[in-house]
Design an enzyme around this catalytic site. Structure first.
Site, PDB file in Angstrom:
ATOM      1  N   HIS A  50       2.114   9.135   1.083  1.00 16.43           N
ATOM      2  CA  HIS A  50       0.973   8.978   0.170  1.00 16.43           C
ATOM      3  C   HIS A  50       1.336   9.776  -1.067  1.00 16.43           C
ATOM      4  O   HIS A  50       1.369  11.024  -1.049  1.00 16.43           O
ATOM      5  CB  HIS A  50      -0.311   9.515   0.811  1.00 16.43           C
ATOM      6  CG  HIS A  50      -0.696   8.723   2.023  1.00 16.43           C
ATOM      7  ND1 HIS A  50      -1.592   7.689   1.987  1.00 16.43           N
ATOM      8  CD2 HIS A  50      -0.252   8.785   3.302  1.00 16.43           C
ATOM      9  CE1 HIS A  50      -1.714   7.171   3.195  1.00 16.43           C
ATOM     10  NE2 HIS A  50      -0.914   7.817   4.011  1.00 16.43           N
ATOM     11  N   HIS A  91       0.842  -1.216   0.000  1.00 12.66           N
ATOM     12  CA  HIS A  91       0.000   0.000   0.000  1.00 12.66           C
ATOM     13  C   HIS A  91       0.865   1.249   0.000  1.00 12.66           C
ATOM     14  O   HIS A  91       0.442   2.305  -0.440  1.00 12.66           O
ATOM     15  CB  HIS A  91      -0.892   0.021   1.255  1.00 12.66           C
ATOM     16  CG  HIS A  91      -1.813  -1.158   1.314  1.00 12.66           C
ATOM     17  ND1 HIS A  91      -2.850  -1.333   0.431  1.00 12.66           N
ATOM     18  CD2 HIS A  91      -1.831  -2.240   2.133  1.00 12.66           C
ATOM     19  CE1 HIS A  91      -3.491  -2.464   0.720  1.00 12.66           C
ATOM     20  NE2 HIS A  91      -2.887  -3.026   1.749  1.00 12.66           N
ATOM     21  N   GLU A 146      -3.470  13.285   1.192  1.00 10.12           N
ATOM     22  CA  GLU A 146      -4.788  12.830   1.684  1.00 10.12           C
ATOM     23  C   GLU A 146      -5.566  14.002   2.251  1.00 10.12           C
ATOM     24  O   GLU A 146      -6.703  14.257   1.901  1.00 10.12           O
ATOM     25  CB  GLU A 146      -4.556  11.777   2.757  1.00 10.12           C
ATOM     26  CG  GLU A 146      -3.842  10.571   2.192  1.00 10.12           C
ATOM     27  CD  GLU A 146      -4.413   9.291   2.726  1.00 10.12           C
ATOM     28  OE1 GLU A 146      -4.223   9.019   3.916  1.00 10.12           O
ATOM     29  OE2 GLU A 146      -5.058   8.568   1.963  1.00 10.12           O
ATOM     30  N   HIS A 206       5.440   6.712   6.454  1.00  8.88           N
ATOM     31  CA  HIS A 206       5.125   6.313   5.091  1.00  8.88           C
ATOM     32  C   HIS A 206       4.640   7.526   4.320  1.00  8.88           C
ATOM     33  O   HIS A 206       4.324   8.564   4.911  1.00  8.88           O
ATOM     34  CB  HIS A 206       4.051   5.224   5.080  1.00  8.88           C
ATOM     35  CG  HIS A 206       2.769   5.679   5.699  1.00  8.88           C
ATOM     36  ND1 HIS A 206       2.506   5.553   7.060  1.00  8.88           N
ATOM     37  CD2 HIS A 206       1.706   6.321   5.155  1.00  8.88           C
ATOM     38  CE1 HIS A 206       1.325   6.088   7.308  1.00  8.88           C
ATOM     39  NE2 HIS A 206       0.823   6.565   6.188  1.00  8.88           N
ATOM     40  N   HIS A 212       3.402  10.724   6.519  1.00  8.36           N
ATOM     41  CA  HIS A 212       2.768  10.457   7.820  1.00  8.36           C
ATOM     42  C   HIS A 212       3.742   9.757   8.751  1.00  8.36           C
ATOM     43  O   HIS A 212       4.253   8.681   8.416  1.00  8.36           O
ATOM     44  CB  HIS A 212       1.536   9.568   7.624  1.00  8.36           C
ATOM     45  CG  HIS A 212       0.399  10.291   6.989  1.00  8.36           C
ATOM     46  ND1 HIS A 212      -0.637   9.643   6.342  1.00  8.36           N
ATOM     47  CD2 HIS A 212       0.137  11.614   6.881  1.00  8.36           C
ATOM     48  CE1 HIS A 212      -1.497  10.539   5.881  1.00  8.36           C
ATOM     49  NE2 HIS A 212      -1.048  11.743   6.201  1.00  8.36           N
ATOM     50  N   THR A 245      -6.321   6.675   7.827  1.00  8.70           N
ATOM     51  CA  THR A 245      -6.972   7.011   6.547  1.00  8.70           C
ATOM     52  C   THR A 245      -7.104   5.789   5.639  1.00  8.70           C
ATOM     53  O   THR A 245      -7.621   5.882   4.539  1.00  8.70           O
ATOM     54  CB  THR A 245      -6.145   8.056   5.768  1.00  8.70           C
ATOM     55  OG1 THR A 245      -4.896   7.438   5.409  1.00  8.70           O
ATOM     56  CG2 THR A 245      -5.914   9.296   6.594  1.00  8.70           C
ATOM     57  N   THR A 246      -6.587   4.661   6.159  1.00 10.00           N
ATOM     58  CA  THR A 246      -6.726   3.432   5.379  1.00 10.00           C
ATOM     59  C   THR A 246      -7.296   2.379   6.314  1.00 10.00           C
ATOM     60  O   THR A 246      -7.176   2.503   7.537  1.00 10.00           O
ATOM     61  CB  THR A 246      -5.349   2.907   4.914  1.00 10.00           C
ATOM     62  OG1 THR A 246      -4.603   2.537   6.075  1.00 10.00           O
ATOM     63  CG2 THR A 246      -4.596   3.964   4.136  1.00 10.00           C
TER      64      THR A 246
END
Ligand SMILES: COc1ccc(N[C@H](NS(N)(=O)=O)Oc2ccccc2)cc1OC
Ligand SMILES: [Zn+2]
Length: 262
Positions: A97, A65, A107, A95, A120, A200-201
């Site tokens: 995004h 991801h 995000e 990580h 993040h 958020t996931t």
């Protein structure tokens, strides 16, 4: 991540996450659109403090991801404290995004504007909880520091990460990544917005105190266009936080207050 599959396609994306993760319909879901004019200034909020000096990075991995840099969180060597937090929270991983080619991957958005990418740094409350897993499902269990990336000059330290990415281009690959101090990824100002939200996931746990820095860091087009088989899509914005408070001026290097970034 739980065993349930999720993704960003039309048949496994954010609009159907609620089927496997009903909390997706909760009332503190992230990301949100940040409206600075609606942020109320809370004078009780002090500056955030990042004690990352004994940095304890372990490895970099591609979990399918995103690309994740994991830290040794068996003690309090790398913690975030202050601001809205009542305890120090231990750094577990960070990580990114990313967007795909030419599209923005952040995000959170600010007045509807998205950024090229969003970093993040995920921390957990090891004072109150015995493990990340336990903290991840508690309302005050996690603290995620969000940093926007915008395209501009080349970021001299991001190279260490993008260079390592070629070693973890494929899902489930891991490689050593020791001695990386994420302090080199911070902007000059630690002004922030903060609100109570969620991962958020999936599993979308409503356990995150979000601390989003107002000042983005600059990365080059090439650095921002990094893509690997793990590029995340974007979760749709779920409404806005009913209460978002912006942090106080942070002490600049000179020890005086830096002007607010709005
Ligand atoms: C250390 O365990 C976890 C850490 C984090 C998240 N979810 C996290 N949510 S976010 N975007 O709000 O930080 O998203 C991802 C997205 C891609 C890669 C890694 C994190 C989930 C975790 O286990 C369930
Ligand atoms: Zn994230």
């Amino acid at each position: 991540m739980t065993g349930k599959h999720w993704g960003y396609g039309k048949d496994d994306g954010p609009s159907i996450w609620h089927q496997n993760f009903p909390v997706a319909e909760g009332d503190r879901q992230s990301p949100i659109d940040i409206m600075p004019q609606q942020a109320s200034h809370d004078p009780n909020l002090g500056p955030i403090v990042l004690n990352y000096d004994h940095c304890t990075s372990l490895n970099i991995c591609n979990n399918g991801h995103s690309v994740v840099v994991e830290f040794d969180d068996t003690d309090d060597r790398s913690v975030i404290l202050g601001g809205p937090l009542d305890n120090p929270y231990r750094l577990k991983q960070f990580h990114f995004h990313w967007g795909g080619k030419g599209c923005h991957g952040s995000e959170h958005t600010v007045e509807g504007n998205s950024y090229a990418s969003e970093l993040h740094l995920v921390h957990w409350n090891a004072v109150k909880y015995r493990s990340f897993g336990e903290a991840a499902s508690a309302p005050d269990g996690l603290a995620v520091l969000g940093i926007f990336l915008e395209t501009g000059d080349d970021h001299r330290w991001l190279h260490t990460i993008t260079d390592a990415l070629y070693m973890v281009k494929y899902k489930a690959s891991v490689t050593d990544f020791k001695g990386f101090n994420p302090k080199c990824l911070l902007p000059s100002s630690l002004h922030y917005w903060t609100y109570l939200g969620s991962l958020t996931t999936p599993p979308l746990h409503e356990s995150v105190t979000w601390i989003v820095l107002k000042e983005p860091i600059a990365v080059s087009e090439r650095q921002a266009s990094f893509e690997c088989s793990c590029s995340l899509g974007r979760k749709r914005i779920r409404g806005y936080a009913w209460k978002i408070t912006s942090g106080p001026p942070s002490l600049s290097k000179a020890g005086k207050y830096a002007p607010p970034i709005n």
